[in-house]
Design a protein around this motif. Structure first.
Motif, PDB file in Angstrom:
ATOM      1  N   ARG A 161      16.211  34.674  32.187  1.00 24.22           N
ATOM      2  CA  ARG A 161      14.881  34.481  32.485  1.00 24.22           C
ATOM      3  C   ARG A 161      14.572  33.015  33.244  1.00 24.22           C
ATOM      4  N   ASP A 162      15.442  32.083  32.531  1.00 24.43           N
ATOM      5  CA  ASP A 162      15.307  30.612  33.190  1.00 24.43           C
ATOM      6  C   ASP A 162      16.044  30.402  34.532  1.00 24.43           C
ATOM      7  N   ALA A 163      16.784  31.354  34.681  1.00 24.86           N
ATOM      8  CA  ALA A 163      17.364  31.473  36.099  1.00 24.86           C
ATOM      9  C   ALA A 163      16.742  32.334  37.180  1.00 24.86           C
ATOM     10  N   GLY A 164      15.633  32.936  36.507  1.00 24.03           N
ATOM     11  CA  GLY A 164      14.825  33.424  37.561  1.00 24.03           C
ATOM     12  C   GLY A 164      15.249  34.912  37.706  1.00 24.03           C
ATOM     13  N   ILE A 165      16.136  35.577  36.925  1.00 20.34           N
ATOM     14  CA  ILE A 165      16.285  36.923  37.292  1.00 20.34           C
ATOM     15  C   ILE A 165      15.439  38.034  36.037  1.00 20.34           C
ATOM     16  N   PRO A 166      14.878  39.000  36.776  1.00 20.55           N
ATOM     17  CA  PRO A 166      14.016  39.730  35.991  1.00 20.55           C
ATOM     18  C   PRO A 166      15.020  40.476  35.143  1.00 20.55           C
ATOM     19  N   THR A 167      14.456  40.578  33.860  1.00 23.94           N
ATOM     20  CA  THR A 167      15.070  41.418  32.870  1.00 23.94           C
ATOM     21  C   THR A 167      14.136  42.652  32.178  1.00 23.94           C
ATOM     22  N   VAL A 168      14.997  43.670  31.737  1.00 22.77           N
ATOM     23  CA  VAL A 168      14.386  44.808  30.970  1.00 22.77           C
ATOM     24  C   VAL A 168      15.158  45.034  29.695  1.00 22.77           C
ATOM     25  N   VAL A 169      14.573  45.291  28.624  1.00 28.40           N
ATOM     26  CA  VAL A 169      15.369  45.589  27.533  1.00 28.40           C
ATOM     27  C   VAL A 169      15.077  47.244  27.304  1.00 28.40           C
ATOM     28  N   TRP A 170      16.334  47.950  26.726  1.00 25.84           N
ATOM     29  CA  TRP A 170      16.317  49.285  26.470  1.00 25.84           C
ATOM     30  C   TRP A 170      16.302  49.202  24.931  1.00 25.84           C
ATOM     31  N   LEU A 171      15.086  49.716  24.255  1.00 17.66           N
ATOM     32  CA  LEU A 171      14.929  49.599  22.987  1.00 17.66           C
ATOM     33  C   LEU A 171      15.186  51.067  22.388  1.00 17.66           C
ATOM     34  N   ALA A 172      16.651  51.192  22.414  1.00 15.57           N
ATOM     35  CA  ALA A 172      17.449  52.887  22.111  1.00 15.57           C
ATOM     36  C   ALA A 172      18.586  52.651  21.792  1.00 15.57           C
ATOM     37  N   PRO A 173      19.190  53.523  20.684  1.00 21.08           N
ATOM     38  CA  PRO A 173      18.567  54.529  20.306  1.00 21.08           C
ATOM     39  C   PRO A 173      17.605  53.898  18.993  1.00 21.08           C
ATOM     40  N   ILE A 174      16.826  54.725  18.505  1.00 26.54           N
ATOM     41  CA  ILE A 174      16.112  54.555  16.988  1.00 26.54           C
ATOM     42  C   ILE A 174      16.718  55.495  16.224  1.00 26.54           C
ATOM     43  N   LEU A 175      17.540  55.008  15.180  1.00 18.60           N
ATOM     44  CA  LEU A 175      18.363  55.706  14.208  1.00 18.60           C
ATOM     45  C   LEU A 175      17.436  55.944  12.940  1.00 18.60           C
ATOM     46  N   PRO A 176      17.103  57.010  12.501  1.00 20.84           N
ATOM     47  CA  PRO A 176      16.434  57.535  11.171  1.00 20.84           C
ATOM     48  C   PRO A 176      17.139  56.880  10.034  1.00 20.84           C
ATOM     49  N   PHE A 177      16.116  56.004   9.348  1.00 21.38           N
ATOM     50  CA  PHE A 177      16.641  55.377   8.107  1.00 21.38           C
ATOM     51  C   PHE A 177      17.600  54.400   8.291  1.00 21.38           C
ATOM     52  N   ILE A 178      17.913  53.796   9.715  1.00 21.04           N
ATOM     53  CA  ILE A 178      19.039  52.905   9.994  1.00 21.04           C
ATOM     54  C   ILE A 178      18.235  51.604  10.506  1.00 21.04           C
ATOM     55  N   ASN A 179      17.705  51.798  11.610  1.00 20.79           N
ATOM     56  CA  ASN A 179      16.947  50.762  12.548  1.00 20.79           C
ATOM     57  C   ASN A 179      15.775  51.222  12.911  1.00 20.79           C
ATOM     58  N   ASP A 180      14.743  51.941  12.101  1.00 19.73           N
ATOM     59  CA  ASP A 180      13.588  52.480  12.355  1.00 19.73           C
ATOM     60  C   ASP A 180      12.477  51.722  11.448  1.00 19.73           C
ATOM     61  N   THR A 181      12.685  50.848  10.937  1.00 23.56           N
ATOM     62  CA  THR A 181      11.759  50.007  10.230  1.00 23.56           C
ATOM     63  C   THR A 181      10.826  49.315  10.977  1.00 23.56           C
ATOM     64  N   GLU A 182       9.465  48.933  10.409  1.00 22.93           N
ATOM     65  CA  GLU A 182       8.685  48.352  11.187  1.00 22.93           C
ATOM     66  C   GLU A 182       9.218  46.783  11.484  1.00 22.93           C
ATOM     67  N   ALA A 183       9.804  46.333  10.469  1.00 16.02           N
ATOM     68  CA  ALA A 183      10.290  44.877  10.355  1.00 16.02           C
ATOM     69  C   ALA A 183      11.366  44.936  11.732  1.00 16.02           C
ATOM     70  N   ASN A 184      12.392  45.850  11.766  1.00  8.49           N
ATOM     71  CA  ASN A 184      13.320  45.739  12.739  1.00  8.49           C
ATOM     72  C   ASN A 184      12.605  46.069  14.240  1.00  8.49           C
ATOM     73  N   LEU A 185      11.583  46.707  14.455  1.00  8.05           N
ATOM     74  CA  LEU A 185      11.006  46.942  15.734  1.00  8.05           C
ATOM     75  C   LEU A 185      10.288  45.857  16.028  1.00  8.05           C
TER      76      LEU A 185
END
Length: 226
Positions: A161-185
């Motif tokens: 970001r500081d270098a002026g490069i556009p970035t995009v985040v892939w929020l995937a995969p969502i694994l049931p009972f592993i990383n699907d909590t509200e706190a994690n998201l």
């Protein structure tokens, strides 16, 4: 690691993979699926020995400038890239022929090439896509054991970001009972806000569970989440 000669390097949509196979060990990796017909062990990285020659030939023939992409099947910034430098050499060709560049990775090794990313972005366009799956660093070490931690990727996003490069985040995969909590998201989304990413992609959110992908994922579930 082993070398092969290939007939082509760019797909119809101008994507490329300079390597086949990966050493990051992500438990959910779809590239392990049998449908991709990888005839070697996944961790035995296949290096396309003539890829750079083919890439330059393809770029020289381009009538219109385009975006060249990499990272759809194999993370381009596996440890082997530090030794071989194939991705950097490919980026130099992309810059030479005036094309844009987009890369999908989970590694902060991309910062090695920050100078080239900036040069490409100034002359055409450059977008860095970074996968984030878990805010919990201990969980990250279980589901993505040999890659930069989420915190390290977040720090890389801020430097981009500081270098002026556009970035995009892939929020995937969502694994049931592993990383699907509200706190994690919420934790990941807070990172995205602070890093100033341009967008978030949820590609299907879950797993394909195709042959190869399914067996490896279930083995790792038994190992880490009995």
């Amino acid at each position: 690691m082993h070398y092969v000669q290939v007939k082509g390097i760019l797909s119809a949509k101008n994507g490329m993979n300079l390597y086949r196979g990966c050493s990051h060990g992500c438990i959910y990796c779809d590239s392990r699926s049998s449908c991709y017909q990888m005839p070697h062990a996944f961790e035995d990285i296949e290096v396309k020995q003539n890829a750079l020659v083919l890439l330059e030939e393809a770029l020289r023939r381009k009538r219109k400038k385009c975006m060249i992409g990499t990272g759809s099947m194999t993370d381009p910034y596996i440890p082997l890239e530090t030794e071989l430098g194939s991705v950097r050499q490919a980026m130099e060709l992309v810059y030479k022929y005036g094309c844009g560049f987009t890369v999908l990775t989970k590694s902060d090794r991309i910062l090695r090439d920050l100078d080239l990313l900036q040069k490409i972005n100034a002359s055409a366009k450059c977008v860095v896509q970074m996968t984030l799956t878990t805010y919990d660093e201990e969980l990250c070490k279980k589901i993505e054991p040999y890659v930069s931690t989420t915190r390290e990727r977040f720090e890389a996003l801020k430097q981009l970001r500081d270098a002026g490069i556009p970035t995009v985040v892939w929020l995937a995969p969502i694994l049931p009972f592993i990383n699907d909590t509200e706190a994690n998201l919420r934790g990941i989304l807070d990172y995205c806000i602070e890093a100033g990413v341009y967008g978030i992609i949820c590609f299907g959110m879950g797993l394909t569970l195709r042959d190869g992908n399914r067996e490896y994922f279930y083995q790792q579930l038994d190992r880490h989440f009995p």
